[in-house]
Design a protein around this motif. Structure first.
Motif, short mmCIF file in Angstrom:
data_model
loop_
_atom_site.label_atom_id
_atom_site.label_comp_id
_atom_site.label_asym_id
_atom_site.label_seq_id
_atom_site.Cartn_x
_atom_site.Cartn_y
_atom_site.Cartn_z
N ALA A 230 0.83 -1.19 -0.05
CA ALA A 230 0.02 -0.01 -0.13
C ALA A 230 0.93 1.23 0.02
N LEU A 231 2.04 1.25 0.74
CA LEU A 231 2.93 2.33 0.82
C LEU A 231 3.64 2.61 -0.69
N THR A 232 3.83 1.62 -1.21
CA THR A 232 4.38 1.72 -2.61
C THR A 232 3.24 2.45 -3.68
N PHE A 233 1.80 1.69 -3.50
CA PHE A 233 0.86 2.47 -4.29
C PHE A 233 1.04 4.14 -3.73
N CYS A 234 0.92 4.35 -2.84
CA CYS A 234 0.82 5.77 -2.23
C CYS A 234 2.16 6.56 -2.77
N ARG A 235 3.12 5.98 -2.63
CA ARG A 235 4.35 6.68 -2.95
C ARG A 235 4.24 7.31 -4.57
N GLU A 236 3.83 6.21 -5.25
CA GLU A 236 3.48 6.53 -6.80
C GLU A 236 2.69 7.77 -7.10
N VAL A 237 1.62 7.80 -6.24
CA VAL A 237 0.57 8.59 -6.74
C VAL A 237 0.95 10.13 -6.20
N LEU A 238 1.47 10.00 -4.98
CA LEU A 238 2.18 11.26 -4.23
C LEU A 238 3.29 11.83 -4.88
N GLU A 239 4.01 10.86 -5.69
CA GLU A 239 5.26 11.39 -6.68
C GLU A 239 4.94 12.27 -7.81
N ARG A 240 3.52 11.75 -8.30
CA ARG A 240 2.81 12.30 -9.10
C ARG A 240 2.30 13.90 -9.11
N LEU A 241 1.86 13.94 -7.85
CA LEU A 241 1.44 15.00 -7.43
C LEU A 241 2.52 16.23 -6.88
N GLY A 242 3.70 15.73 -6.81
CA GLY A 242 4.66 16.64 -6.32
C GLY A 242 4.92 16.68 -4.97
N PHE A 243 4.68 15.56 -4.02
CA PHE A 243 4.95 15.54 -2.56
C PHE A 243 6.21 14.98 -2.40
N GLU A 244 7.24 14.50 -3.43
CA GLU A 244 8.45 14.03 -3.26
C GLU A 244 8.51 13.21 -2.08
N PRO A 245 7.72 11.88 -2.04
CA PRO A 245 7.85 10.86 -0.90
C PRO A 245 9.09 10.05 -0.72
N ASP A 246 9.41 9.90 0.22
CA ASP A 246 10.57 9.24 0.59
C ASP A 246 10.49 8.08 1.66
N ARG A 247 10.72 6.90 0.78
CA ARG A 247 10.57 5.85 1.63
C ARG A 247 11.67 5.58 2.67
N VAL A 248 11.52 5.99 3.81
CA VAL A 248 12.38 5.93 4.64
C VAL A 248 12.83 4.77 5.47
N SER A 249 11.63 3.95 5.18
CA SER A 249 11.78 2.66 6.16
C SER A 249 10.75 1.67 5.22
N PRO A 250 10.73 0.37 5.40
CA PRO A 250 9.75 -0.38 4.77
C PRO A 250 8.26 -0.33 5.24
N THR A 251 7.99 0.57 6.45
CA THR A 251 6.80 0.85 6.99
C THR A 251 6.48 2.37 6.99
N ARG A 252 7.40 3.19 6.53
CA ARG A 252 7.03 4.78 6.66
C ARG A 252 7.44 5.25 5.38
N VAL A 253 6.75 6.21 4.91
CA VAL A 253 7.01 7.21 3.70
C VAL A 253 6.68 8.68 4.28
N ARG A 254 8.00 9.11 4.31
CA ARG A 254 7.61 10.70 4.68
C ARG A 254 7.75 11.55 3.32
N LEU A 255 6.82 12.55 3.34
CA LEU A 255 6.60 13.61 2.22
C LEU A 255 7.48 14.66 2.43
N ARG A 256 8.65 14.63 1.44
CA ARG A 256 9.79 16.12 1.67
C ARG A 256 9.38 17.19 0.90
N ASN A 257 8.30 17.21 0.23
CA ASN A 257 7.90 18.51 -0.24
C ASN A 257 6.35 18.92 -0.25
N CYS A 258 6.20 20.26 0.09
CA CYS A 258 4.72 20.57 0.17
C CYS A 258 4.37 21.16 -0.98
#
Length: 232
Positions: free
Chosen positions: A146-174
């Motif tokens: 699920a985090l992988t799916f979210c990372r892809e869509v949030l990348e498209r929207l410009g949030f610059e998601p960073d998979r900092v661990s297998p269980t956590r994605v931090r959004l680096r850009n607003c």
């Protein structure tokens, strides 16, 4: 992609031709374009066709001034309905504006404007998540997938998601900065509810979107519901 469009305008003569066609407000022939830039007709044709390939111009066959002549009509160029906007890091003010407009038009009786904006954000996220699920048909989604799916869509929207661990994605850009700086409580709540709605639409129950604001980053953190205490 806007960066590719900007790349197409990197060559000075090509950029000059593009601006000339835009300013002309009528179909422009190769001869006219070449004369405006002071280059050969062959070189002008090369650059103009490159702009067509990039989606910045459209080519058609018509007589200049609308006066039809016997025989084949010359190739002319007009601007395409393409807007070029590049920001690094990426900004999506039009997306936020769309949410606000939708919230205003759909505001319910007795509902405050901020409540409508936050509700609309969650509904839009849920719609997007449901659409992505219908398209991908992923079956049951564990937290990591699920985090992988979210990372892809949030990348498209410009949030610059960073998979900092297998269980956590931090959004680096607003993508809504600097507007978010003017109304951080509202925009951050909209961000969180949009992502939460996306998880709902994706039918994910093992991931949460929580507020964890940090200087210079987005306020939302995605993590597995079973994740250890927050780190990076």
């Amino acid at each position: 992609m806007d960066l590719e469009l900007v790349g197409a305008l990197g060559e000075p003569s090509r950029r000059e031709l593009y601006l000339y066609v835009r300013r002309a407000r009528r179909p422009v022939t190769r001869d006219e374009a070449a004369a405006s830039a002071g280059i050969s007709r062959k070189l002008a044709a090369f650059h103009l066709d490159k702009l067509v390939t990039a989606g910045l111009l459209r080519a058609e066959y018509a007589a200049p001034g609308g006066v039809r002549k016997v025989g084949r009509q010359p190739k002319v160029y007009v601007p395409a309905d393409t807007q070029v906007q590049v920001s690094i890091p990426e900004r999506r003010h039009e997306f936020l504006a769309g949410l606000f407009l939708e919230a205003i038009l759909g505001q319910r009786s007795g509902e405050a404007g901020t409540e409508a904006a936050i509700r609309t954000s969650r509904e839009r996220g849920r719609e997007l998540g449901a659409a992505d699920r219908a398209a991908a048909r992923p079956g049951r989604l564990g937290a990591e997938r699920a985090l992988t799916f979210c990372r892809e869509v949030l990348e498209r929207l410009g949030f610059e998601p960073d998979r900092v661990s297998p269980t956590r994605v931090r959004l680096r850009n607003c993508p809504f900065h600097p507007l978010a700086a003017q109304a951080p409580d509202l925009v951050c709540a909209m961000n969180q509810q949009f992502v939460t709605g996306y998880l709902d639409g994706l039918e994910v129950t093992g991931v949460r979107a929580s507020l964890d604001p940090r200087e210079g980053e987005c306020c939302v953190l995605l993590e597995s519901a079973a994740a250890s205490p927050r780190g990076t």
